[in-house]
Design a protein around this motif. Structure first.
Motif, PDB file in Angstrom:
ATOM      1  N   LYS A   1     -15.645   9.592 -15.370  1.00 53.17           N
ATOM      2  CA  LYS A   1     -16.773   8.680 -15.213  1.00 53.17           C
ATOM      3  C   LYS A   1     -17.643   8.717 -16.466  1.00 53.17           C
ATOM      4  CE  LYS A   1     -19.329   5.869 -13.331  1.00 53.17           C
ATOM      5  NZ  LYS A   1     -18.825   4.588 -12.863  1.00 53.17           N
ATOM      6  N   THR A   2     -17.971   7.555 -16.990  1.00 55.87           N
ATOM      7  CA  THR A   2     -18.827   7.475 -18.172  1.00 55.87           C
ATOM      8  C   THR A   2     -20.067   6.651 -17.838  1.00 55.87           C
ATOM      9  OG1 THR A   2     -16.859   7.494 -19.525  1.00 55.87           O
ATOM     10  CG2 THR A   2     -18.882   6.855 -20.600  1.00 55.87           C
TER      11      THR A   2
ATOM     12  N   THR B   1     -26.344   5.098 -25.624  1.00 53.92           N
ATOM     13  CA  THR B   1     -25.362   6.139 -25.885  1.00 53.92           C
ATOM     14  C   THR B   1     -24.496   6.276 -24.644  1.00 53.92           C
ATOM     15  OG1 THR B   1     -27.027   7.697 -25.181  1.00 53.92           O
ATOM     16  CG2 THR B   1     -26.619   7.552 -27.547  1.00 53.92           C
ATOM     17  N   TYR B   2     -23.294   6.790 -24.830  1.00 55.53           N
ATOM     18  CA  TYR B   2     -22.406   6.955 -23.700  1.00 55.53           C
ATOM     19  C   TYR B   2     -22.302   8.425 -23.344  1.00 55.53           C
ATOM     20  CZ  TYR B   2     -21.300   2.119 -24.298  1.00 55.53           C
ATOM     21  OH  TYR B   2     -21.412   0.761 -24.365  1.00 55.53           O
ATOM     22  N   VAL B   3     -22.420   8.703 -22.074  1.00 60.20           N
ATOM     23  CA  VAL B   3     -22.343  10.086 -21.618  1.00 60.20           C
ATOM     24  C   VAL B   3     -21.126  10.223 -20.714  1.00 60.20           C
ATOM     25  CG1 VAL B   3     -23.492  11.866 -20.283  1.00 60.20           C
ATOM     26  CG2 VAL B   3     -24.839  10.305 -21.695  1.00 60.20           C
ATOM     27  N   ASN B   4     -20.271  11.184 -21.050  1.00 57.35           N
ATOM     28  CA  ASN B   4     -19.125  11.428 -20.180  1.00 57.35           C
ATOM     29  C   ASN B   4     -19.545  12.392 -19.082  1.00 57.35           C
ATOM     30  OD1 ASN B   4     -17.261   9.911 -21.722  1.00 57.35           O
ATOM     31  ND2 ASN B   4     -17.254  11.589 -23.214  1.00 57.35           N
ATOM     32  N   ALA B   5     -19.865  11.821 -17.937  1.00 57.07           N
ATOM     33  CA  ALA B   5     -20.369  12.658 -16.856  1.00 57.07           C
ATOM     34  C   ALA B   5     -19.236  13.474 -16.238  1.00 57.07           C
ATOM     35  CB  ALA B   5     -21.038  11.812 -15.795  1.00 57.07           C
ATOM     36  N   LEU B   6     -18.070  12.852 -16.100  1.00 58.90           N
ATOM     37  CA  LEU B   6     -16.921  13.560 -15.542  1.00 58.90           C
ATOM     38  C   LEU B   6     -15.699  13.281 -16.408  1.00 58.90           C
ATOM     39  CD1 LEU B   6     -17.315  12.740 -11.740  1.00 58.90           C
ATOM     40  CD2 LEU B   6     -17.948  14.848 -12.893  1.00 58.90           C
TER      41      LEU B   6
ATOM     42  N   ASP C   1     -14.609   5.783 -12.876  1.00 55.61           N
ATOM     43  CA  ASP C   1     -13.905   4.834 -13.737  1.00 55.61           C
ATOM     44  C   ASP C   1     -12.398   4.905 -13.505  1.00 55.61           C
ATOM     45  OD1 ASP C   1     -16.280   4.124 -14.838  1.00 55.61           O
ATOM     46  OD2 ASP C   1     -16.140   5.524 -16.511  1.00 55.61           O
ATOM     47  N   SER C   2     -11.909   6.133 -13.350  1.00 55.59           N
ATOM     48  CA  SER C   2     -10.485   6.282 -13.112  1.00 55.59           C
ATOM     49  C   SER C   2     -10.261   7.551 -12.310  1.00 55.59           C
ATOM     50  CB  SER C   2      -9.738   6.364 -14.441  1.00 55.59           C
ATOM     51  OG  SER C   2     -10.167   7.505 -15.145  1.00 55.59           O
ATOM     52  N   GLY C   3      -9.068   7.689 -11.801  1.00 58.25           N
ATOM     53  CA  GLY C   3      -8.742   8.868 -11.031  1.00 58.25           C
ATOM     54  C   GLY C   3      -8.656   8.573  -9.549  1.00 58.25           C
ATOM     55  N   GLU C   4      -8.238   9.587  -8.809  1.00 61.76           N
ATOM     56  CA  GLU C   4      -7.975   9.399  -7.401  1.00 61.76           C
ATOM     57  C   GLU C   4      -8.742  10.443  -6.613  1.00 61.76           C
ATOM     58  OE1 GLU C   4      -4.011   9.492  -5.198  1.00 61.76           O
ATOM     59  OE2 GLU C   4      -3.537   8.615  -7.164  1.00 61.76           O
ATOM     60  N   CYS C   5      -9.234  10.046  -5.473  1.00 61.15           N
ATOM     61  CA  CYS C   5      -9.899  11.023  -4.624  1.00 61.15           C
ATOM     62  C   CYS C   5      -9.537  10.668  -3.189  1.00 61.15           C
ATOM     63  CB  CYS C   5     -11.412  10.962  -4.826  1.00 61.15           C
ATOM     64  SG  CYS C   5     -12.342  11.943  -3.641  1.00 61.15           S
ATOM     65  N   ILE C   6      -8.878  11.593  -2.524  1.00 65.02           N
ATOM     66  CA  ILE C   6      -8.501  11.344  -1.130  1.00 65.02           C
ATOM     67  C   ILE C   6      -9.133  12.431  -0.276  1.00 65.02           C
ATOM     68  CG2 ILE C   6      -6.598  11.026   0.495  1.00 65.02           C
ATOM     69  CD1 ILE C   6      -6.222   9.058  -1.613  1.00 65.02           C
TER      70      ILE C   6
ATOM     71  N   LYS D   1     -22.935   1.282  -7.290  1.00 62.63           N
ATOM     72  CA  LYS D   1     -22.004   2.352  -6.959  1.00 62.63           C
ATOM     73  C   LYS D   1     -21.173   2.754  -8.161  1.00 62.63           C
ATOM     74  CE  LYS D   1     -20.991   1.068  -2.319  1.00 62.63           C
ATOM     75  NZ  LYS D   1     -19.890   1.012  -1.370  1.00 62.63           N
ATOM     76  N   SER D   2     -21.033   1.853  -9.109  1.00 62.54           N
ATOM     77  CA  SER D   2     -20.210   2.241 -10.246  1.00 62.54           C
ATOM     78  C   SER D   2     -21.042   2.800 -11.393  1.00 62.54           C
ATOM     79  CB  SER D   2     -19.361   1.067 -10.724  1.00 62.54           C
ATOM     80  OG  SER D   2     -20.186   0.122 -11.331  1.00 62.54           O
ATOM     81  N   THR D   3     -22.363   2.615 -11.350  1.00 64.79           N
ATOM     82  CA  THR D   3     -23.157   3.224 -12.412  1.00 64.79           C
ATOM     83  C   THR D   3     -24.013   4.369 -11.902  1.00 64.79           C
ATOM     84  OG1 THR D   3     -24.964   1.707 -12.027  1.00 64.79           O
ATOM     85  CG2 THR D   3     -23.399   1.095 -13.726  1.00 64.79           C
ATOM     86  N   GLY D   4     -24.262   4.351 -10.600  1.00 63.31           N
ATOM     87  CA  GLY D   4     -25.062   5.414 -10.029  1.00 63.31           C
ATOM     88  C   GLY D   4     -26.496   5.393 -10.509  1.00 63.31           C
ATOM     89  N   SER D   5     -26.924   4.251 -10.986  1.00 61.63           N
ATOM     90  CA  SER D   5     -28.320   4.213 -11.424  1.00 61.63           C
ATOM     91  C   SER D   5     -28.938   2.869 -11.102  1.00 61.63           C
ATOM     92  CB  SER D   5     -28.407   4.449 -12.916  1.00 61.63           C
ATOM     93  OG  SER D   5     -27.673   3.468 -13.586  1.00 61.63           O
TER      94      SER D   5
END
Lengths: 324, 267, 258
Positions: free
Chosen positions: A9-10, A33-38, A75-80, C254-258
């Protein structure tokens, strides 16, 4: 079961700078600026597990919790989680989870706690008999029977937190997310909250994911630890693994009668006041029992205690090691 | 004095930070002014004889009102101050080596001015290029312009000292929201924000001119348009000054009383 | 529905905890709209009529707008204070509950003090109805009722749109006031007095003329086409794009959380 695979997630964050001319400039142009949160977060939590999720501020803890509770779409990835993707089937998913935010309230501020509970019962469509059973069990275990008729704003923080926890469990969720549940609480309330979480996990088999800065919480509650820093999972293991991995030094504090402590390469006497001493050993070279045997061979031991590095210290050195 | 200046600077810069808010505000106020003028046009076309001023003077009045709205809108209050009083964190402010009345006064001025500065230039610019009689025209005369400058400053100070009274009332009641609404509705009406004072019945006009509310925005704007001129303008400015002194004195005295109360009660 | 009543009860209970504040605010609401009424009253006592409309007619128009505004503001207030809901993080809490988001936002804030404004609106109606000289047949009463219902639909949509926009910018949201407060403010007079261009804008872009102007023409007997009675119902169509926009904003949230 909770399964996260390669979640990323960015965020885009607007820059704001100081000074008059900068302020005027900002009227026309904004910089981001872009922050890579996850970054590529993956882990699995089995049913009934209790996991401590730690990391410094801004490491991505709450983003992960938000993803798992369906508030944030990665942004990407899977969560079940129990067969559902949280952000896709929000309504079904949230029925199975309970969330406690230590710093925010979910109770209606100006009305008695019980009114909030009854409203939550209706929101979650809990049937009457089930509600009664859960409520009486919760009031007893959390010891909130006396305060349940008081408006929330008149409660102390400790009382409120116990009510918050009860509120999150009225619909008997299978998974409970606790976000800093003991923040700002006094010692008595902290212990009460910890005991309750322990019982809940043991007796109801509720899966618990706990984020906290309080290492005593971790020590008291969880076997397994996830360490996150700068959006990455850095460590996934048990508390003792974590300690061992990082620290092989232990301190023996001894009270003794006798002339002289033994001297050896793998044992360093750091303090000796004649009858009371502290000895540091390296457990990769000598085990604690060997050390004790050696000491008691030369002096008579009256008392001995073994202390490792505290969890706090371990975590600080971990942060240092991973440079976060 | 210097500390108040730097205090003013901080607040002023903080107020300038809100870029999107400024553009949003400009768009709103422009549309608002435009619609208001169209509304008066309908009345003007219905019966030009009943119009108390020229239509172009009315347009000028409305554009001044919109451009300087942030300075003169009464309902814009600083929630920080109210919360400080009701929650008791005001105790910290009392520890600072500043006079609380002056500090709040400066704070209010800075917030309002920073908003007005950002907004007034674009609105005035556009309004200046609108075709007559819908746009803003220059002051009636050089003297009118000069007197307007004095009067607008006085008006602004009167407004801030009026709003100080509302802040101080928070010491005596928990219901600041109610007080704010009451004060705002009375104030907006009597200062000529709902309809300009010349549109009121003549008897009411006389009463309104004497009250402090007319000193806020009505007097400077009417001087600018030339509706109030000559010796009458000087009188109005004198009245503004009198009200300013009275209101500030009242505010300072009330503040002293309420602070004494707080100190005695221990918050 | 039962749940909605529960929410109303809990909100009422909360607000009644501060009775003094509650009544002061309600009185303030009353006075603010009363001063708007006085503004109209003094203008009309100076000019007698505007574009052919006289005071009682204008007051009917004003009253319909104010009634529907007050009612929407009372029940759709959650959307009106939506930026606060985002900033305080309470929107997250809403998303954590297994119910429709819009329903929960609606119930997050119900503002009963707005009855002060409603009272003022109804007083104007009571004054204007006999003074207007309209013969109150069934169809005319129908018209007023539909005008109010249509007004509630349009104002509610505007509040929902407002909330939708606040997902993107909280600061810049001020310009929406021209549509919410502005509509209330300028809807005092039949919107035709502002000229043809504005009338078109208020018909096709922000459709307040649908409930405020066209049926009003029928009501005061300036038009005979009975179809105008039902025009306010078109206001419900306006809800669709506003609601969709809100959903769109929510997805982005939901996609930015802000």
């Amino acid at each position: 079961m909770i399964e996260l695979k390669n979640i990323s997630k960015t965020f885009k964050v607007a820059q704001r700078s100081a000074g008059f001319s900068e302020a005027v400039k900002a009227l026309f142009k904004k910089e981001y600026t872009y922050v890579n949160a996850l970054r590529d977060v993956s882990f699995t939590v089995q049913d009934g597990e209790m996991v401590g999720y730690i990391g410094p501020n801004g490491a991505g803890k709450s983003s992960t919790v938000k993803v798992m509770s369906g508030i944030l779409t990665p942004d990407s990835g899977e969560c079940i989680i129990d067969g559902l993707t949280p952000w896709k089937s929000r309504k079904e998913h949230v029925k199975n989870i309970g969330v406690v935010f230590g710093q925010r309230s979910q109770l209606w501020w100006d009305v008695p706690v019980i009114d909030s509970f009854e409203l939550l019962r209706d929101i979650y469509k809990v049937d009457e008999s089930g509600y009664k059973k859960t409520l009486s069990a919760l009031t007893e275990q959390l010891n909130i029977g006396d305060i349940i008729k008081t408006p929330v704003r008149q409660l102390s923080l400790g009382q409120r937190m116990r009510c918050e926890i009860a509120a999150s469990l009225l619909h008997s969720p299978k998974i409970l997310f606790l976000d800093e549940p003991t923040i700002g609480l006094d010692a008595v309330s902290k212990i009460a909250v910890r005991d309750f979480i322990k019982t809940l996990n043991r007796e109801n088999g509720t899966t618990v994911i706990l984020t906290t800065h309080d290492m005593q919480d971790i020590e008291a509650l969880t076997e397994r630890i996830l360490l996150i820093g700068k959006g990455r999972i850095l460590l996934d293991g048990t508390l003792s693994q974590l300690k061992n991995r990082h620290s092989t030094h232990k301190t023996l504090t001894v009270d003794y009668i006798g002339e002289k402590l033994p001297e050896a390469e793998n044992m360093t006497v750091v303090k000796d006041m004649g009858g009371h001493a502290e000895i540091v050993i390296d457990t990769s070279l000598i085990s604690v029992s060997q050390a004790v045997a050696q000491i008691s061979a030369s002096v008579e031991l009256k008392d001995i205690s073994v202390t490792g590095e505290s969890v706090d210290e371990t975590v600080v050195s971990l942060y240092k090691e991973f440079n976060i | 004095m210097k500390k108040y200046l730097s205090f003013f600077r901080i607040r002023f810069i903080a107020g300038l930070q809100y870029r999107a808010a400024a553009w949003g505000g400009i768009a709103t106020q422009f549309a608002w002014g435009f619609l208001t003028i169209l509304m008066y046009r309908a009345f003007y076309e219905t019966s030009a004889d009943s119009f108390p001023m020229t239509f172009s003077a009315l347009s000028t009045y409305i554009w001044l009102q919109q451009a300087l709205l942030a300075m003169f809108m009464f309902w814009y209050f600083d929630n920080e101050i109210f919360e400080g009083i009701t929650s008791g964190t005001i105790a910290y402010e009392l520890c600072r080596p500043c006079n609380l009345y002056s500090m709040w006064f400066v704070k209010n001025m800075a917030v309002r001015l920073s908003r007005a500065v950002l907004r007034c230039v674009p609105i005035l610019l556009v309004a200046a290029f609108l075709p007559d009689p819908y746009g803003i025209s220059l002051p009636q005369s050089f003297e009118a312009g000069a007197l307007f400058l004095i009067s607008v400053i006085l008006g602004f100070l009167v407004l801030v000292s009026l709003s100080m009274l509302v802040y101080i009332s928070a010491f005596y009641t928990i219901s600041t929201q109610g007080i704010r609404m009451l004060a705002t509705s009375v104030m907006e009406f009597l200062c000529g924000a709902v309809i300009p004072i010349p549109f009121f019945p003549v008897v009411l006009q006389r009463v309104m001119y004497v009250l402090p509310f007319a000193s806020v925005q009505s007097t400077p704007f009417l001087i600018y348009t030339g509706y109030i001129n000559g010796i009458e303008a000087l009188h109005s400015i004198g009245l503004q000054a009198i009200w300013l002194v009275l209101l500030m004195t009242a505010g300072i005295l009330l503040m002293k009383c309420s602070l004494r109360k707080i100190v005695v009660q221990g918050g | 529905m039962k749940l909605y009543l529960k929410f109303i009860a809990i909100q009422l209970k909360s607000q009644m905890q501060y009775k003094a504040s509650f009544f002061m605010t309600a009185v303030g609401q009353f006075l603010i709209s009363f001063s708007a009424f006085l503004g109209v009253y003094f203008m009309l006592s100076r000019f007698h009529s505007v574009k052919g409309f006289e005071l009682p007619e204008i007051l009917i128009c004003f009253s319909v707008v104010l009634t529907s505004f007050a009612i929407s503001e009372c029940f759709v207030r959650g959307f009106d204070v939506f930026p606060r809901l985002i900033q305080s993080g309470n929107l997250d809490r809403i998303l954590l509950r297994p119910r429709n988001e819009v329903f929960q936002v609606l119930t997050s804030n119900i503002e009963f003090t707005r009855f002060g404004r409603l009272l003022q609106a109804l007083l104007m109606l009571v004054y204007a109805v006999p003074a207007s000289g309209i013969v109150w047949s069934f169809d005319k009463i129908m018209t007023v009722v539909l005008m109010i219902i249509g007004g509630i639909a349009v104002f509610s949509s505007l509040f929902v749109l407002y909330a939708g926009i606040s997902f993107f910018t909280v600061e810049g949201i001020e310009f929406m006031n021209i549509f919410t407060d502005g509509t209330k403010e300028f809807g005092k007079y039949p919107v035709s007095i502002y000229g043809k261009g504005i009338l078109k804008f208020y018909t096709y872009v922000v459709p307040i003329a649908l409930f405020q102007y066209y049926p009003f023409l029928y009501l005061v007997g300036r038009s005979d086409s009975i179809g105008l009675i039902f025009l306010p119902l078109l206001g419900f169509l306006f809800m669709i794009p506003c609601y969709c926009f809100f959903r769109f904003g929510l997805r982005r949230y939901k996609s930015t959380g802000s």
